[in-house]
Design an enzyme around this catalytic site. Structure first.
Site, PDB file in Angstrom:
ATOM      1  N   SER A   1      -7.844  -1.299   7.169  1.00  7.24           N
ATOM      2  CA  SER A   1      -7.138  -0.758   8.339  1.00  7.24           C
ATOM      3  C   SER A   1      -6.506   0.576   8.040  1.00  7.24           C
ATOM      4  O   SER A   1      -5.820   1.137   8.893  1.00  7.24           O
ATOM      5  CB  SER A   1      -6.017  -1.710   8.760  1.00  7.24           C
TER       6      SER A   1
ATOM      7  N   THR B   1       0.872  -1.171   0.000  1.00  2.00           N
ATOM      8  CA  THR B   1       0.000   0.000   0.000  1.00  2.00           C
ATOM      9  C   THR B   1       0.903   1.213   0.000  1.00  2.00           C
ATOM     10  O   THR B   1       2.102   1.093   0.180  1.00  2.00           O
ATOM     11  CB  THR B   1      -0.890  -0.073   1.272  1.00  2.00           C
TER      12      THR B   1
HETATM   13  N1  GLU Z   1      -5.534  -3.838   2.215  1.00  2.00           N
HETATM   14  C1  GLU Z   1      -5.196  -3.174   3.420  1.00  2.00           C
HETATM   15  C2  GLU Z   1      -6.298  -2.281   3.898  1.00  2.00           C
HETATM   16  O1  GLU Z   1      -6.989  -1.692   3.145  1.00  2.00           O
HETATM   17  C3  GLU Z   1      -3.963  -2.386   3.347  1.00  2.00           C
HETATM   18  C4  GLU Z   1      -2.790  -3.247   3.160  1.00  2.00           C
HETATM   19  C5  GLU Z   1      -1.530  -2.574   3.520  1.00  2.00           C
HETATM   20  O2  GLU Z   1      -1.446  -1.666   4.223  1.00  2.00           O
HETATM   21  O3  GLU Z   1      -0.513  -2.943   3.086  1.00  2.00           O
HETATM   22  O4  GLU Z   1      -6.456  -2.116   5.058  1.00  2.00           O
END
Ligand code: GLU
Length: 578
Positions: free
Chosen positions: A463, A398
């Site tokens: 998150s 991310t």
């Molecule tokens: N898919 C995760 C989310 O939206 C984020 C993944 C990450 O931080 O690397 O919470």
């Protein structure tokens, strides 16, 4: 009484499932960085070329929203493993003219054809993680293109097509693969399985392209040109959309995403969640992200302790952070999900007297061990139906960027395709997300539905925690966010405490060794000063896990009239300001 005892008993299983999962976007070392001081405008992003694209747009008279679009489009090219048009994002936007903060939810949605059993294997057991990730099955309807359009429509100053120019130019002329990207390509077991990704990221003989190799992405440039002239609709209908649908439908693990799912996608404007912490107001992203509520809970639980007195880098401080975090995670896992499907007791979770009572569970002398969700005060708002907790983990791939323009407008945006290189499916130079694996794989536990189960049209719980802190004068004072899966919450909470209680600047705050607790073992960042806290924390009853904690925090802190930018030394990011 809301809490289901039977469901709670399952929490250790979920915890075991969490710690078993690998971190897909691996750590690639530490690069010392200096704080950047800016009097007027500042961009902090995960790749120097993305930060530069944003800074150039600001210098050309663009707003923070214009720069955000340019940064995202550039990240989709130069940091393709982390975010892009094929993914989703959440953005906080401070508008200086109206002095209003809003949040935009550009999270992926499950297609109409998705069912709660999406990630169950034929034997009824949860699919293995990478079985679920790879292919079309976990691809949610991307939100980023429409989110960029929404940001620009609300707060853009330059013409829409103008902010596309830097990324189009570079996609056509090419950029050098960084050492981080090269290492991630070489380490990935699945990327070469997709013919388009193989042709792009690998040499004709199948060896991974090396650092320094110049990558051109004409497919992406053409998509950008189509969006620049046709708006976000060019992604959600027509030839690009048809190619996305076809890619998702192909073997292995085809998904059900359809042209009508794409056409139906909407960005949702939401009230940010805000709470007081000492003299400031901390605002973040509400559900379907759990990030804002959990960060606010952690801070509120810490408020009764004098963290300045217990000092940075001590066992006492790490213990308090870990204990507050385990309590917040117990509530998060129990309650938080997409508000369109599960009533969200946000007011109750942030109720000051509820949190004051929860804070009494924290003893400076001894870890409370496994925390259970609290009994929420009925007077503080609607309660969620009794659901089983979900501790499914989002893994770190991310990107977060923070931007302020010379008028004082601010964007904090966290953007993701979920796993590194997402679903490992590339369409016209764009990698598609696997965001649906942020849903619980199990639809129910002990006959009780999991709040964060897959349902058609639903957004998986996130998150991510883009955060804007308003100082005592009501002006933006801190802007921060990070990747890190569900560890995002701990990374952001500690960075805030570092700036607000320990007086560190936006660079020094990011250099602290991480201390994270997700209601299990306390993670200490291996190789950092925090690792030395292990014995002391164990004496207080913590199980301690030393781990590579690969954040990508990008922060800005205002002191007086100037901004200080900090980029995470664990990644390749950069602050550029003036
Ligand atoms: N898919 C995760 C989310 O939206 C984020 C993944 C990450 O931080 O690397 O919470």
């Amino acid at each position: 009484m809301l809490v289901c005892a039977a469901a709670l008993a399952l929490a250790p299983t979920a915890q075991a499932q969490n710690s078993a999962r690998p971190a897909p976007e691996a750590a690639t070392g530490w690069t010392a960085k200096a704080a950047v001081v800016a009097a007027h405008e500042l961009v902090v992003a995960a790749h120097p070329l993305a930060a530069q694209a944003g800074a150039d747009i600001l210098a050309a008279g663009g707003s923070a929203a214009d720069a955000a679009v340019a940064v995202q489009l550039m990240l989709g090219l130069v940091e393709p493993q982390s975010s892009g048009l094929g993914g989703g994002a959440f953005a906080l936007l401070w508008d200086e003219a109206t002095r209003k903060l809003t949040s935009l939810d550009g999270r992926e949605t499950a297609p109409a054809g998705a069912t709660p059993a999406l990630f169950l294997a034929p034997d009824g057991k949860p699919a293995s993680f990478y079985d679920a990730v790879i292919g079309g099955r976990a691809v949610g309807v991307p939100g980023v293109p429409r989110l960029l359009a929404a940001l620009h429509a609300r707060a853009g100053r330059l013409p829409w097509a103008r902010v596309f120019e830097p990324a189009i130019r570079l996609a056509e002329s090419g950029f050098a693969i960084t050492s981080r990207l090269a290492r991630l390509i070489a380490a990935d077991k699945f990327l070469a399985g997709d013919p388009a990704a193989r042709a792009y990221f690998f040499e004709p003989d199948g060896t991974p392209k090396r650092a320094g190799t110049v990558l051109r992405n004409p497919g992406y440039a053409a998509v950008l040109r189509a969006l620049a002239s046709g708006g976000a609709d060019a992604f959600y209908a027509g030839a690009i959309a048809a190619d996305v649908v076809a890619a998702v439908a192909s073997e292995p693990h085809p998904g059900s995403l359809s042209a009508s799912d794409l056409a139906a996608y909407r960005v949702i404007e939401r009230e940010p969640v805000c709470g007081r912490y000492r003299a400031v107001t901390v605002c973040g992203m509400g559900p379907p992200s759990s990030g804002g509520v959990a960060v606010l809970q952690i801070l509120a639980l810490l408020e009764r302790f004098d963290l300045a007195a217990s000092r940075v880098g001590t066992v006492a401080s790490a213990h308090l952070l870990a204990e507050a975090s385990r309590l917040a995670f117990a509530d998060r896992d129990q309650y938080l999900a997409d508000p369109a499907f599960v009533p969200q007791p946000v007011a109750a979770l942030l109720d000051p007297s509820y949190l004051a009572q929860r804070a009494m569970l924290i003893s400076p002398e001894r870890s409370l061990g496994k925390a259970v969700p609290g009994e929420l005060p009925r007077r503080a708002g609607a309660l969620a139906p009794c659901c089983a907790p979900d501790a499914s983990l989002e893994l770190p791939s991310t990107s977060h960027f923070s931007i302020v323009d010379r008028a004082g407008n601010v964007v904090a945006m966290t953007t993701t395709i979920e796993d590194a290189f997402g679903a490992r499916r590339m369409v016209r130079g764009v990698l598609l997300n696997n965001q649906l694996t942020d849903f619980s794989f199990l639809p129910e536990r002990d006959g009780k539905p999991v709040a964060n189960r897959v349902e058609p049209g639903k957004r998986p719980r996130s998150s991510v925690a883009p955060t804007i802190v308003l100082g005592a004068d009501g002006n933006p004072m801190i802007v921060v966010g990070t990747p890190g899966g569900s560890r995002i919450i701990g990374y952001v909470a500690q960075a805030l405490v570092a700036m607000l209680d320990w007086g560190l600047d936006a660079q020094a705050a990011l250099e602290l060794g991480h201390v994270v607790n997700r209601n299990g073992a306390t993670d200490l960042e291996a190789g950092s000063a925090a690792a030395a806290l292990k014995d002391g924390l164990e004496k207080l009853g913590h199980a301690v896990n030393l781990a590579e904690l690969n954040s990508g925090l990008h922060a800005m802190l205002r002191r007086g009239g100037t901004w200080i930018g900090g980029a995470d030394p664990r990644r390749e990011g950069l602050a550029i300001g003036r």
